[in-house]
Design a protein around this motif. Structure first.
Motif, PDB file in Angstrom:
ATOM      1  N   ASP A 128       0.819  -1.219   0.000  1.00  0.00           N
ATOM      2  CA  ASP A 128       0.000   0.000   0.000  1.00  0.00           C
ATOM      3  C   ASP A 128       0.855   1.273   0.000  1.00  0.00           C
ATOM      4  OD1 ASP A 128      -2.620   1.468   0.346  1.00  0.00           O
ATOM      5  OD2 ASP A 128      -1.581   2.076   2.183  1.00  0.00           O
ATOM      6  N   PRO A 129       1.834   1.431   0.912  1.00  0.00           N
ATOM      7  CA  PRO A 129       2.648   2.657   0.847  1.00  0.00           C
ATOM      8  C   PRO A 129       3.431   2.780  -0.457  1.00  0.00           C
ATOM      9  CG  PRO A 129       3.544   1.118   2.471  1.00  0.00           C
ATOM     10  CD  PRO A 129       2.194   0.608   2.089  1.00  0.00           C
ATOM     11  N   ALA A 130       3.863   1.660  -1.029  1.00  0.00           N
ATOM     12  CA  ALA A 130       4.580   1.728  -2.302  1.00  0.00           C
ATOM     13  C   ALA A 130       3.657   2.218  -3.410  1.00  0.00           C
ATOM     14  CB  ALA A 130       5.167   0.368  -2.656  1.00  0.00           C
ATOM     15  N   GLN A 131       2.419   1.738  -3.425  1.00  0.00           N
ATOM     16  CA  GLN A 131       1.460   2.189  -4.436  1.00  0.00           C
ATOM     17  C   GLN A 131       1.130   3.669  -4.248  1.00  0.00           C
ATOM     18  OE1 GLN A 131       0.664   0.682  -7.021  1.00  0.00           O
ATOM     19  NE2 GLN A 131       0.691  -1.549  -6.718  1.00  0.00           N
ATOM     20  N   ARG A 132       1.025   4.119  -2.999  1.00  0.00           N
ATOM     21  CA  ARG A 132       0.792   5.544  -2.730  1.00  0.00           C
ATOM     22  C   ARG A 132       1.949   6.387  -3.260  1.00  0.00           C
ATOM     23  NH1 ARG A 132      -2.794   7.082   1.684  1.00  0.00           N
ATOM     24  NH2 ARG A 132      -3.993   5.286   2.422  1.00  0.00           N
ATOM     25  N   ALA A 133       3.173   5.907  -3.022  1.00  0.00           N
ATOM     26  CA  ALA A 133       4.351   6.626  -3.518  1.00  0.00           C
ATOM     27  C   ALA A 133       4.342   6.684  -5.039  1.00  0.00           C
ATOM     28  CB  ALA A 133       5.621   5.952  -3.017  1.00  0.00           C
ATOM     29  N   LEU A 134       3.972   5.568  -5.667  1.00  0.00           N
ATOM     30  CA  LEU A 134       3.957   5.514  -7.124  1.00  0.00           C
ATOM     31  C   LEU A 134       2.904   6.449  -7.710  1.00  0.00           C
ATOM     32  CD1 LEU A 134       5.355   4.050  -9.477  1.00  0.00           C
ATOM     33  CD2 LEU A 134       3.520   2.355  -9.401  1.00  0.00           C
ATOM     34  N   ALA A 135       1.755   6.550  -7.045  1.00  0.00           N
ATOM     35  CA  ALA A 135       0.702   7.449  -7.522  1.00  0.00           C
ATOM     36  C   ALA A 135       1.171   8.896  -7.498  1.00  0.00           C
ATOM     37  CB  ALA A 135      -0.550   7.278  -6.668  1.00  0.00           C
ATOM     38  N   LEU A 136       1.995   9.247  -6.513  1.00  0.00           N
ATOM     39  CA  LEU A 136       2.501  10.619  -6.397  1.00  0.00           C
ATOM     40  C   LEU A 136       3.705  10.863  -7.309  1.00  0.00           C
ATOM     41  CD1 LEU A 136       2.254  10.833  -2.514  1.00  0.00           C
ATOM     42  CD2 LEU A 136       0.951  12.262  -4.124  1.00  0.00           C
ATOM     43  N   MET A 137       4.423   9.785  -7.660  1.00  0.00           N
ATOM     44  CA  MET A 137       5.627   9.936  -8.480  1.00  0.00           C
ATOM     45  C   MET A 137       5.690   8.750  -9.456  1.00  0.00           C
ATOM     46  SD  MET A 137       9.338  11.177  -7.089  1.00  0.00           S
ATOM     47  CE  MET A 137       9.306   9.974  -5.784  1.00  0.00           C
ATOM     48  N   PRO A 138       4.848   8.761 -10.498  1.00  0.00           N
ATOM     49  CA  PRO A 138       4.628   7.578 -11.335  1.00  0.00           C
ATOM     50  C   PRO A 138       5.792   7.175 -12.225  1.00  0.00           C
ATOM     51  CG  PRO A 138       3.371   9.447 -12.167  1.00  0.00           C
ATOM     52  CD  PRO A 138       3.947   9.868 -10.853  1.00  0.00           C
ATOM     53  N   ASN A 176       9.082   7.015 -11.058  1.00  0.00           N
ATOM     54  CA  ASN A 176      10.245   6.805 -10.199  1.00  0.00           C
ATOM     55  C   ASN A 176      10.687   5.342 -10.260  1.00  0.00           C
ATOM     56  OD1 ASN A 176      11.510   6.052  -7.396  1.00  0.00           O
ATOM     57  ND2 ASN A 176      11.757   8.272  -7.612  1.00  0.00           N
ATOM     58  N   SER A 177      11.889   5.123 -10.733  1.00  0.00           N
ATOM     59  CA  SER A 177      12.388   3.752 -10.925  1.00  0.00           C
ATOM     60  C   SER A 177      12.520   3.004  -9.604  1.00  0.00           C
ATOM     61  CB  SER A 177      13.745   3.795 -11.633  1.00  0.00           C
ATOM     62  OG  SER A 177      14.694   4.523 -10.866  1.00  0.00           O
ATOM     63  N   ARG A 178      12.936   3.709  -8.542  1.00  0.00           N
ATOM     64  CA  ARG A 178      13.158   3.033  -7.263  1.00  0.00           C
ATOM     65  C   ARG A 178      11.856   2.481  -6.697  1.00  0.00           C
ATOM     66  NH1 ARG A 178      16.020   5.387  -1.757  1.00  0.00           N
ATOM     67  NH2 ARG A 178      13.965   6.247  -1.314  1.00  0.00           N
ATOM     68  N   ILE A 179      10.763   3.221  -6.881  1.00  0.00           N
ATOM     69  CA  ILE A 179       9.482   2.743  -6.357  1.00  0.00           C
ATOM     70  C   ILE A 179       9.031   1.500  -7.122  1.00  0.00           C
ATOM     71  CG2 ILE A 179       7.072   3.333  -5.956  1.00  0.00           C
ATOM     72  CD1 ILE A 179       7.977   6.270  -5.732  1.00  0.00           C
ATOM     73  N   PHE A 180       9.206   1.498  -8.452  1.00  0.00           N
ATOM     74  CA  PHE A 180       8.900   0.289  -9.223  1.00  0.00           C
ATOM     75  C   PHE A 180       9.755  -0.881  -8.715  1.00  0.00           C
ATOM     76  CE2 PHE A 180       7.045   3.133 -12.441  1.00  0.00           C
ATOM     77  CZ  PHE A 180       5.913   2.403 -12.790  1.00  0.00           C
ATOM     78  N   GLY A 181      11.015  -0.601  -8.424  1.00  0.00           N
ATOM     79  CA  GLY A 181      11.899  -1.644  -7.918  1.00  0.00           C
ATOM     80  C   GLY A 181      11.458  -2.180  -6.575  1.00  0.00           C
ATOM     81  N   ASN A 182      10.978  -1.278  -5.701  1.00  0.00           N
ATOM     82  CA  ASN A 182      10.513  -1.723  -4.387  1.00  0.00           C
ATOM     83  C   ASN A 182       9.260  -2.583  -4.495  1.00  0.00           C
ATOM     84  OD1 ASN A 182      12.605  -0.396  -3.114  1.00  0.00           O
ATOM     85  ND2 ASN A 182      11.413   1.459  -2.696  1.00  0.00           N
ATOM     86  N   LEU A 183       8.359  -2.195  -5.396  1.00  0.00           N
ATOM     87  CA  LEU A 183       7.169  -3.029  -5.611  1.00  0.00           C
ATOM     88  C   LEU A 183       7.567  -4.412  -6.116  1.00  0.00           C
ATOM     89  CD1 LEU A 183       4.733  -0.376  -7.063  1.00  0.00           C
ATOM     90  CD2 LEU A 183       4.202  -1.912  -5.168  1.00  0.00           C
ATOM     91  N   GLY A 184       8.553  -4.450  -7.000  1.00  0.00           N
ATOM     92  CA  GLY A 184       9.048  -5.742  -7.469  1.00  0.00           C
ATOM     93  C   GLY A 184       9.621  -6.573  -6.341  1.00  0.00           C
ATOM     94  N   ALA A 185      10.375  -5.921  -5.448  1.00  0.00           N
ATOM     95  CA  ALA A 185      10.950  -6.638  -4.306  1.00  0.00           C
ATOM     96  C   ALA A 185       9.854  -7.180  -3.390  1.00  0.00           C
ATOM     97  CB  ALA A 185      11.882  -5.715  -3.529  1.00  0.00           C
TER      98      ALA A 185
END
Length: 732
Positions: A132-142, A144-153
């Motif tokens: 959930d926090p990763a998706q919130r971060a992605l919505a605010l910064m769609p 951002n490579s690091r957020i995509f990477g964290n969701l993958g992790a």
């Protein structure tokens, strides 16, 4: 302190900070906040200072005061990010979560606060909560490579490797130089079984950043999976060079050394590992595995007990695996009485069996004693593994008008033998990745009447499923050779040679003795031609064993040495995969030399397949108190007699069971003296040895030991009787 002196003190604090004089800088900042607690500048400086001093909790307090003292829109987010990065470097993930939760509440539109919150939970293995926090971060910064990477992790952690692959692919597209994304993509592909592709991404990660130890560890694991052991070893050693307390690299490197039969090197490495990783339960368990392989059983027991004491969850799957390894060592120990060994099994039941008793439910299977039964076999042995000599002929001979056969399969690989197993069943269930609870529910939903555990305490067993009692009738048969210890299992399938009326108290299950034999044997492939007795070539009698090293106990060495001493014109072959290391060969030889046996009379090593060393043997010697298994039948099949010592049930009577079924109970001894006498009597009857060499295979083929149809009938009759007992009991 006057307010007009604030700038001077702040200037002094900054000067000390620049000079890395942390305590002097801190004293000046504390002087300011003593008078002005919410002074933002002083508190921001304290965050930096306390971060350097690793006084993280106080740094967090200062950050919160700075936020209150400064207007939210002027908040120095960069200092907050630096602080959270420092927490990541220090592995302070619980505190990182608290900081990120506070920041995301204060600044809900700050994507980095949500990103840090996601990272904190990923690092605590709370992957579901990280989404959930990763998706919130992605919505605010769609973008951002690091957020995509964290969701993958996070999805890797949830074993949803397909989703992980998609997110990580996007992360790499956005930032090709993101090393951790390449590493996590390797993890996703490895999880999907795409080992070769995973290697490419791990290599990319290392190329981008060669100094991250777990990049090398992950690559080495993939190389190990691909049997590229030299490359795997090199990267495990590189990981240890970068991180000397890298427990996973030690564990895997030990496996490689054992696989390469470098047992002495494995012992030395394990001793280093437990010094460096003294609190790692897995390293201690690995040490125990190495010690039991080189026959240091007391040391192995201590190592396993240490591993159990360090494991955080005493009922975890890993704890259960450690305990099964401990029971294996207890079974092989030459000096422990049967009652003490069984006590270990009772403790296993207390820890891993009885807690599930409250979850048992009644079954709605139709209680018709004569109907077609649903029988399920649960095993990881449905591939080219030793069980196939005994299990496959039974399953191929089942009467499907009486039985509907299910297989619950989780082999480490599938091969031609797996296909043969699949052809024997009505329903094949792949259980890979299925938890014990989920598999137990599947068995219940399949309405299995009789569930047969094949594995016992062998590697990757499913005793966690059996403890949940998912079928009305359950039993254990074949692998591991002794009780499971679980009172959840109803029966232990055996025979009168293994179990007598005096040993019921040494089994948690009720003993069910088959009429003829508890095992059937079918040789693999084309039977090897019989050869002449070796003594005809040079007049020397050759004794031999194909057993594991941990079964060649001090008692065995003493008796075998006495036999060799009593017959100077003889030699001894010891052959199995445990003796591939020349150093181990010398150590075993030294044990015999202590009893006056010359090294030249000992042929210790490893050659395969089994018929190669058997061609050099005149008389087989069974080990005790733990007998050998399938190799004893192979010995008879090559026309070679063997002598066994009937000891504690049931692992100490496997040889007796085989000889009883083969029609040669005269080679069963009941004392060490009788054992030696029987061996020497055979050794002096060279005409009998020649006769057996030529004719015993034909006798064996006609015996119950190789009568597949008879064995299948006996087993199916046992299943039917067990079911009738259940129906009668439930109807009362």
């Amino acid at each position: 302190m006057k307010s007009d002196s604030l700038p001077k003190i702040l200037t002094e604090a900054k000067a000390h900070l620049k000079a890395n004089q942390w305590q002097e800088a801190k004293l000046r900042c504390l002087k300011i906040i003593e008078k002005f607690p919410l002074n933002a500048s002083a508190n921001y400086l304290l965050v930096k200072i306390d971060t350097q001093l690793k006084q993280f909790s106080h740094a967090f307090e200062c950050l919160q005061r700075a936020y209150k003292g400064d207007l939210a829109e002027k908040f120095n987010a960069d200092i907050a990010y630096e602080f959270q990065d420092a927490l990541i470097s220090a592995h302070e993930f619980e505190l990182l979560e608290k900081v990120a939760l506070w920041l995301s509440a204060c600044r809900p539109k700050d994507p980095f606060s949500w990103d840090y919150l996601s990272i904190s939970r990923i690092e605590q293995d709370r992957f579901e909560e990280a989404l959930d926090p990763a998706q919130r971060a992605l919505a605010l910064m769609p973008q951002n490579s690091r957020i995509f990477g964290n969701l993958g992790a996070a999805y890797n952690g949830l074993k949803n490797y397909e989703k992980a692959e998609n997110y990580l692919k996007r992360a790499i597209e956005l930032e090709p130089g993101l090393a951790n994304a390449h590493n996590n993509m390797g993890n996703a592909l490895f999880g999907l079984g795409k080992n070769k592709e995973s290697i490419t991404y791990y290599l990319n990660a290392i190329l981008l950043d060669p100094n991250i130890p777990y990049f090398h560890t992950n690559l080495a694991v993939s190389y190990q999976k691909e049997k590229q052991l030299d490359k795997a070893e090199a990267h495990f050693r590189k990981a240890l060079e970068l991180q000397p307390d890298n427990a996973l690299s030690y564990i895997c490197l030990l496996e490689i050394l054992v696989t390469n039969r470098q047992d002495k090197d494995a012992v030395l490495l394990a001793q280093t590992a437990i010094q460096v990783c003294a609190t790692s339960s897995k390293v201690w368990a690995g040490y125990g595995n190495v010690l039991q392989r080189v026959n240091q059983l007391d040391g192995a027991i201590e190592a396993y007990m240490k591993a159990l004491s360090l494991e955080k969850d005493p009922q975890s799957d890993f704890s259960r695996k450690i305990y099964s390894s401990l029971l294996f060592v207890l079974n092989n120990h030459p000096d422990l009485p049967a009652e003490v060994i069984y006590g270990g099994y009772e403790e296993f039941n207390q820890r891993f069996g009885l807690p599930f008793h409250s979850t048992w439910t009644r079954f709605d299977n139709v209680k018709d004693p004569d109907r077609r039964l649903r029988v399920g076999y649960i095993s990881q042995a449905f591939y080219n593994q030793v069980c196939k000599f005994h299990l496959l002929p039974l399953m191929e001979r089942h009467d499907h008008t009486q039985l509907e056969v299910f297989a619950y399969s989780d082999p480490p690989k599938e091969d031609e033998d797996t296909l043969r197993y699949k052809a024997t069943v009505d329903c094949w269930v792949d259980t890979k990745g299925m938890s014990d609870e989920a598999l137990a529910e599947r068995i219940k939903s399949d309405k299995i009447d009789i569930l047969v555990d094949i594995s016992g305490h062998s590697s990757d067993n499913r005793l966690g499923v059996m403890a949940r009692k998912p079928a009305p009738v359950s039993l254990h048969w074949l692998d591991f050779g002794y009780t499971t210890g679980l009172t959840a299992i109803d029966y232990y399938l055996t025979d009168r040679h293994i179990a007598n009326t005096n040993c019921d108290h040494l089994f948690s299950e009720k003993l069910w003795c088959l009429e003829n034999t508890s095992i059937v044997y079918r040789p693999a492939g084309v039977a090897q031609d019989l050869t002449e007795s070796p003594f005809l070539k040079d007049g020397i009698i050759t004794f031999g064993t194909l057993s594991r090293s941990n079964r060649i106990t001090h008692k065995v060495v003493r008796v075998w040495s006495a036999i060799l001493d009593a017959m100077p014109n003889s030699r001894l072959v010891i052959n199995s995969s445990d003796f591939g290391d020349p150093q181990i060969q010398d150590e075993v030889a030294a044990r015999f030399m202590q009893h006056g046996i010359e090294r030249s009379r000992l042929d210790i090593g490893y050659s395969s397949p089994s018929w190669l060393p058997l061609q050099k043997i005149d008389i087989g010697l069974d080990c005790f108190p733990h007998n050998s298994g399938t190799t004893l039948i192979e010995t008879l099949f090559m026309g070679i007699p063997f002598v066994t010592l009937a000891d504690r049930p049931s692992v100490g009577r496997i040889g007796s069971s085989i000889l009883g079924a083969a029609g040669h109970p005269e080679w069963i001894a009941h004392s060490e003296m009788e054992y030696a006498e029987k061996v020497l009597t055979l050794a002096h009857d060279t005409e009998l040895l020649q006769h057996l060499r030529k004719n015993m295979r034909a006798e064996l083929i006609k015996s119950p030991l190789m009568d597949e149809k008879l064995f299948a009938h006996d087993v199916e009759n046992a299943y039917r009787q067990m079911w009738k007992i259940y129906c009668e009991k439930e109807s009362v």
